[in-house]
Design an enzyme around this catalytic site. Structure first.
Site, PDB file in Angstrom:
ATOM      1  N   GLU A 134       0.823  -1.202   0.000  1.00  0.00           N
ATOM      2  CA  GLU A 134       0.000   0.000   0.000  1.00  0.00           C
ATOM      3  C   GLU A 134       0.863   1.259   0.000  1.00  0.00           C
ATOM      4  O   GLU A 134       1.962   1.281   0.559  1.00  0.00           O
ATOM      5  CB  GLU A 134      -0.915  -0.001   1.231  1.00  0.00           C
ATOM      6  CG  GLU A 134      -1.960  -1.098   1.136  1.00  0.00           C
ATOM      7  CD  GLU A 134      -2.939  -1.105   2.304  1.00  0.00           C
ATOM      8  OE1 GLU A 134      -4.126  -1.318   2.051  1.00  0.00           O
ATOM      9  OE2 GLU A 134      -2.517  -0.900   3.451  1.00  0.00           O
ATOM     10  N   CYS A 147       3.538   8.479   1.384  1.00  0.00           N
ATOM     11  CA  CYS A 147       4.066   7.491   2.323  1.00  0.00           C
ATOM     12  C   CYS A 147       4.243   6.178   1.560  1.00  0.00           C
ATOM     13  O   CYS A 147       3.264   5.603   1.085  1.00  0.00           O
ATOM     14  CB  CYS A 147       3.070   7.347   3.467  1.00  0.00           C
ATOM     15  SG  CYS A 147       3.563   6.127   4.677  1.00  0.00           S
ATOM     16  N   CYS A 154       6.606  -7.282   7.254  1.00  0.00           N
ATOM     17  CA  CYS A 154       7.747  -6.767   8.019  1.00  0.00           C
ATOM     18  C   CYS A 154       8.299  -7.912   8.855  1.00  0.00           C
ATOM     19  O   CYS A 154       7.534  -8.747   9.341  1.00  0.00           O
ATOM     20  CB  CYS A 154       7.279  -5.625   8.931  1.00  0.00           C
ATOM     21  SG  CYS A 154       8.631  -4.773   9.773  1.00  0.00           S
ATOM     22  N   CYS A 158       6.464  -5.165  16.077  1.00  0.00           N
ATOM     23  CA  CYS A 158       6.088  -4.133  17.050  1.00  0.00           C
ATOM     24  C   CYS A 158       4.633  -4.389  17.447  1.00  0.00           C
ATOM     25  O   CYS A 158       3.768  -4.583  16.578  1.00  0.00           O
ATOM     26  CB  CYS A 158       6.285  -2.748  16.453  1.00  0.00           C
ATOM     27  SG  CYS A 158       7.983  -2.503  15.898  1.00  0.00           S
ATOM     28  N   CYS A 161       1.520  -2.431  15.949  1.00  0.00           N
ATOM     29  CA  CYS A 161       1.522  -2.135  14.503  1.00  0.00           C
ATOM     30  C   CYS A 161       0.833  -3.253  13.716  1.00  0.00           C
ATOM     31  O   CYS A 161       1.154  -4.431  13.889  1.00  0.00           O
ATOM     32  CB  CYS A 161       2.965  -1.971  14.023  1.00  0.00           C
ATOM     33  SG  CYS A 161       3.083  -1.787  12.236  1.00  0.00           S
ATOM     34  N   GLY A 209       6.871  -2.104   6.255  1.00  0.00           N
ATOM     35  CA  GLY A 209       8.238  -2.629   6.236  1.00  0.00           C
ATOM     36  C   GLY A 209       9.253  -1.769   6.951  1.00  0.00           C
ATOM     37  O   GLY A 209       9.004  -0.612   7.269  1.00  0.00           O
ATOM     38  N   GLU A 210      10.409  -2.388   7.202  1.00  0.00           N
ATOM     39  CA  GLU A 210      11.511  -1.693   7.859  1.00  0.00           C
ATOM     40  C   GLU A 210      12.549  -1.354   6.775  1.00  0.00           C
ATOM     41  O   GLU A 210      13.267  -2.238   6.288  1.00  0.00           O
ATOM     42  CB  GLU A 210      12.112  -2.609   8.945  1.00  0.00           C
ATOM     43  CG  GLU A 210      13.430  -2.144   9.522  1.00  0.00           C
ATOM     44  CD  GLU A 210      13.456  -0.678   9.932  1.00  0.00           C
ATOM     45  OE1 GLU A 210      12.672  -0.263  10.785  1.00  0.00           O
ATOM     46  OE2 GLU A 210      14.279   0.081   9.367  1.00  0.00           O
ATOM     47  N   SER A 241      11.997   6.415   8.005  1.00  0.00           N
ATOM     48  CA  SER A 241      11.595   6.074   9.377  1.00  0.00           C
ATOM     49  C   SER A 241      12.078   4.678   9.709  1.00  0.00           C
ATOM     50  O   SER A 241      11.868   3.736   8.945  1.00  0.00           O
ATOM     51  CB  SER A 241      10.070   6.139   9.484  1.00  0.00           C
ATOM     52  OG  SER A 241       9.654   5.691  10.757  1.00  0.00           O
ATOM     53  N   SER A 263      11.379   5.540  15.293  1.00  0.00           N
ATOM     54  CA  SER A 263      10.184   5.077  16.003  1.00  0.00           C
ATOM     55  C   SER A 263      10.590   4.725  17.423  1.00  0.00           C
ATOM     56  O   SER A 263      10.925   3.577  17.718  1.00  0.00           O
ATOM     57  CB  SER A 263       9.611   3.848  15.294  1.00  0.00           C
ATOM     58  OG  SER A 263       9.117   4.221  14.040  1.00  0.00           O
ATOM     59  N   LEU A 264      10.567   5.715  18.296  1.00  0.00           N
ATOM     60  CA  LEU A 264      11.072   5.505  19.654  1.00  0.00           C
ATOM     61  C   LEU A 264       9.986   4.890  20.549  1.00  0.00           C
ATOM     62  O   LEU A 264      10.153   3.807  21.082  1.00  0.00           O
ATOM     63  CB  LEU A 264      11.580   6.838  20.226  1.00  0.00           C
ATOM     64  CG  LEU A 264      12.426   6.733  21.485  1.00  0.00           C
ATOM     65  CD1 LEU A 264      13.673   5.915  21.253  1.00  0.00           C
ATOM     66  CD2 LEU A 264      12.781   8.117  22.006  1.00  0.00           C
ATOM     67  N   HIS A 265       8.907   5.596  20.728  1.00  0.00           N
ATOM     68  CA  HIS A 265       7.694   5.103  21.409  1.00  0.00           C
ATOM     69  C   HIS A 265       7.831   4.814  22.900  1.00  0.00           C
ATOM     70  O   HIS A 265       6.830   4.621  23.583  1.00  0.00           O
ATOM     71  CB  HIS A 265       7.122   3.847  20.723  1.00  0.00           C
ATOM     72  CG  HIS A 265       6.914   4.016  19.249  1.00  0.00           C
ATOM     73  ND1 HIS A 265       6.286   5.108  18.702  1.00  0.00           N
ATOM     74  CD2 HIS A 265       7.253   3.234  18.187  1.00  0.00           C
ATOM     75  CE1 HIS A 265       6.248   4.987  17.382  1.00  0.00           C
ATOM     76  NE2 HIS A 265       6.831   3.877  17.048  1.00  0.00           N
ATOM     77  N   ASN A 340      -3.495   4.419  16.304  1.00  0.00           N
ATOM     78  CA  ASN A 340      -4.579   4.070  15.386  1.00  0.00           C
ATOM     79  C   ASN A 340      -4.938   2.613  15.585  1.00  0.00           C
ATOM     80  O   ASN A 340      -4.138   1.736  15.282  1.00  0.00           O
ATOM     81  CB  ASN A 340      -4.128   4.271  13.929  1.00  0.00           C
ATOM     82  CG  ASN A 340      -3.931   5.732  13.611  1.00  0.00           C
ATOM     83  OD1 ASN A 340      -4.781   6.559  13.888  1.00  0.00           O
ATOM     84  ND2 ASN A 340      -2.775   6.060  13.038  1.00  0.00           N
ATOM     85  N   CYS A 383      -1.229   5.724   9.954  1.00  0.00           N
ATOM     86  CA  CYS A 383      -0.011   5.045  10.373  1.00  0.00           C
ATOM     87  C   CYS A 383      -0.312   3.730  11.050  1.00  0.00           C
ATOM     88  O   CYS A 383      -1.147   3.673  11.950  1.00  0.00           O
ATOM     89  CB  CYS A 383       0.680   5.870  11.449  1.00  0.00           C
ATOM     90  SG  CYS A 383       1.688   7.114  10.823  1.00  0.00           S
TER      91      CYS A 383
HETATM   92  N1  SAH Z   1       9.211   0.269   9.974  1.00  0.00           N
HETATM   93  C1  SAH Z   1       9.439   1.653  10.048  1.00  0.00           C
HETATM   94  C2  SAH Z   1       8.562   2.469   9.142  1.00  0.00           C
HETATM   95  C3  SAH Z   1       7.143   2.061   8.991  1.00  0.00           C
HETATM   96  S1  SAH Z   1       6.093   2.275  10.411  1.00  0.00           S
HETATM   97  C4  SAH Z   1       9.309   2.132  11.479  1.00  0.00           C
HETATM   98  O1  SAH Z   1       8.883   1.364  12.322  1.00  0.00           O
HETATM   99  O2  SAH Z   1       9.689   3.272  11.724  1.00  0.00           O
HETATM  100  C5  SAH Z   1       5.731   4.032  10.349  1.00  0.00           C
HETATM  101  C6  SAH Z   1       5.349   4.640  11.703  1.00  0.00           C
HETATM  102  O3  SAH Z   1       4.015   4.263  12.095  1.00  0.00           O
HETATM  103  C7  SAH Z   1       6.249   4.187  12.823  1.00  0.00           C
HETATM  104  O4  SAH Z   1       6.619   5.241  13.678  1.00  0.00           O
HETATM  105  C8  SAH Z   1       5.360   3.222  13.545  1.00  0.00           C
HETATM  106  O5  SAH Z   1       5.810   2.994  14.822  1.00  0.00           O
HETATM  107  C9  SAH Z   1       4.037   3.907  13.462  1.00  0.00           C
HETATM  108  N2  SAH Z   1       2.898   3.044  13.774  1.00  0.00           N
HETATM  109  C10 SAH Z   1       2.831   1.725  13.591  1.00  0.00           C
HETATM  110  N3  SAH Z   1       1.622   1.256  13.999  1.00  0.00           N
HETATM  111  C11 SAH Z   1       0.934   2.309  14.452  1.00  0.00           C
HETATM  112  C12 SAH Z   1      -0.395   2.476  14.974  1.00  0.00           C
HETATM  113  N4  SAH Z   1      -1.213   1.450  15.073  1.00  0.00           N
HETATM  114  N5  SAH Z   1      -0.790   3.714  15.323  1.00  0.00           N
HETATM  115  C13 SAH Z   1       0.047   4.763  15.171  1.00  0.00           C
HETATM  116  N6  SAH Z   1       1.289   4.674  14.662  1.00  0.00           N
HETATM  117  C14 SAH Z   1       1.744   3.462  14.309  1.00  0.00           C
HETATM  118 FE1  SF4 Z   2       7.665  -3.125  11.117  1.00  0.00          FE
HETATM  119 FE2  SF4 Z   2       7.696  -0.459  11.566  1.00  0.00          FE
HETATM  120 FE3  SF4 Z   2       5.462  -1.916  12.009  1.00  0.00          FE
HETATM  121 FE4  SF4 Z   2       7.565  -2.185  13.621  1.00  0.00          FE
HETATM  122  S1  SF4 Z   2       6.330  -0.326  13.338  1.00  0.00           S
HETATM  123  S2  SF4 Z   2       6.329  -3.878  12.769  1.00  0.00           S
HETATM  124  S3  SF4 Z   2       9.275  -1.962  12.193  1.00  0.00           S
HETATM  125  S4  SF4 Z   2       6.464  -1.582  10.024  1.00  0.00           S
END
Ligand code: SAH
Ligand code: SF4
Length: 406
Positions: A134, A147, A154, A158, A161, A209-210, A241, A263-265, A340, A383
């Site tokens: 997508e 985006c 992936c 996480c 995600c 993906g990463e 990212s 993506s610190l979180h 989300n 996201c």
């Molecule tokens: N894999 C890479 C890039 C894709 S994810 C990464 O992890 O950075 C893009 C962004 O969306 C990241 O910051 C990820 O942590 C965030 N993300 C993933 N799932 C999410 C969700 N359910 N709600 C909000 N942000 C989310």
């Molecule tokens: Fe992969 Fe990024 Fe989602 Fe983590 S947040 S599972 S690295 S796409």
């Protein structure tokens, strides 16, 4: 060997969780993609999409053509956006026929194109081997962000995600990554490459993906995006990212020089180990050391730290203060992303007041904090909501063989 070892959180487990998971932590090699899987593709002509300038030159030399031919074709493909050799009017007819016999200029096939009430667009794309990814376009006043995805699925898991629930299938090729930008330009009527008044002004590698686990193809695609005589995006308008692949962050700093988003979180390892399990391999201290070393950081060129706001998990005042503490000295901006939800997700979205308060604490310390407005959530384009139905097909099945154990 299974492709990845998934750390499954028990359903409903959303409270503070810090069991020692080191014994079940996936090994690094479990995360590392092997290589693209060859898919069945009826058209045997070589796809020129994704070849960099030097690869295209080598290709032309290999068929006995002069170097300038590569420059002509590069211009037609990446600056003018043509998909057929017939349109290359400064190349002789005979040559065009020969090129069309040998090559094609691929585009991902658009399976569905959706437009959200807020103008966000999402495309589901089918690749030559049938896999799907997508791409999302987010228009805002004065800018438009595309985006793009870097992998089908992936390898990482996480826990908040949606993409993380889909097994890794394969890396995208450079052509498939840059092809998403080209598809968007097709759809938005943006050829030839506009010098101003563009709709797609920024590219973010924040889709599925990463990207740093597909380093070479992402780098080649970024090079194509940056090429002034091609897609012509400034490196400041391309943001990569990553969940924190430390060695590759250092490499990207030296070789790609794009803007970085992390993506610190979480600001504590015990929590980040659960939210972003790759943290067990590269914990916060190592990750932030690589960020501190990222080249040419300044107040104008800051690292974005993405922080998904999860209700009662990482959104307290103490969490905000801890975040400020660990980021001290790094030119940063913090992007707070209200979580989300997706079907089956176990987390809650922080209350808007909580997100505001968290942002205030950060801003009061003089650090920029933005709150990402969820965009396109009615079409699941926000996201972390991206997920395609593509499943990994075992190698034996792709070869049309019986199961090895049969
Ligand atoms: N894999 C890479 C890039 C894709 S994810 C990464 O992890 O950075 C893009 C962004 O969306 C990241 O910051 C990820 O942590 C965030 N993300 C993933 N799932 C999410 C969700 N359910 N709600 C909000 N942000 C989310
Ligand atoms: Fe992969 Fe990024 Fe989602 Fe983590 S947040 S599972 S690295 S796409």
């Amino acid at each position: 060997m299974p492709l990845l070892s998934r750390i499954a959180l028990p359903a409903g487990m959303i409270g503070p969780i810090s069991p020692d998971m080191s014994d079940i932590a996936p090994k690094l090699q479990d995360f590392m993609p092997g290589g693209p899987l060859a898919g069945g593709n009826a058209d045997s002509r070589k796809d020129l999409m994704g070849l960099t300038r030097s690869e295209l030159t080598a290709e032309m030399e290999a068929i006995g053509e002069k170097r300038f031919r590569a420059d002509q074709i590069f211009n037609w493909i990446y600056f003018r956006g043509v998909t057929g050799f017939d349109e290359m009017t400064d190349i002789s007819k005979v040559m065009r026929v020969r090129l069309a016999e040998l090559y094609r200029i691929g585009r991902p096939e658009i399976v569905t194109a959706q437009v959200s009430a807020d103008g966000t667009r999402k495309w589901l794309l089918r690749l030559a081997d049938g896999n799907e990814v997508e791409t999302v376009f987010i228009p805002e006043p004065g800018r438009g962000t595309l985006c793009i995805s870097s992998q089908v699925g992936c390898t990482l898991t996480c826990s908040f995600c949606h993409t993380g629930t889909q097994a890794w299938v394969r890396n995208l090729t450079a052509g498939e990554i840059a092809g998403q930008v080209m598809m968007a330009r097709d759809e938005l009527g943006e050829w030839p490459t506009p010098s101003d008044d563009r709709q797609v002004t920024n590219i973010v590698l924040m889709g599925m993906g990463e990207p740093l686990f597909n380093y070479d193809n992402v780098k080649a695609a970024v090079d194509l995006c940056k090429d002034e005589k091609g897609l012509n995006f400034s490196r400041r308008r391309i943001t990569l990212s990553t969940s924190g692949i430390v060695p590759e962050i250092r490499r990207a700093g030296a070789e790609m020089q794009v803007m970085l988003a992390i993506s610190l979180h979480a600001a504590r390892d015990d929590l980040r180990d659960i939210l972003v399990p790759i943290n067990k391999r590269w914990p916060i201290k190592e990750l932030l050391a690589a960020c501190r070393d990222y080249p040419s950081l300044s107040n104008a060129r800051r690292i974005t730290f993405e922080y998904v706001m999860l209700k009662d998990i990482n959104d307290s005042d103490a969490d905000a203060r801890e975040l400020l503490r660990v980021l001290e000295g790094i030119p940063s901006k913090i992007n707070l992303i209200p979580f989300n939800p997706w079907p089956g997700s176990n987390y809650g979205t922080s209350d808007p007041d909580r997100v505001q308060r968290f942002g205030e604490i950060i801003r009061n310390a003089g650090i920029m904090a933005t709150i990402r407005r969820p965009r396109g959530s009615d079409i699941a384009a926000a996201c972390g909501q991206l997920k395609s139905e593509s499943q990994r097909v075992p190698a034996w099945k792709q070869r049309g063989e019986e199961h090895p154990g049969a």
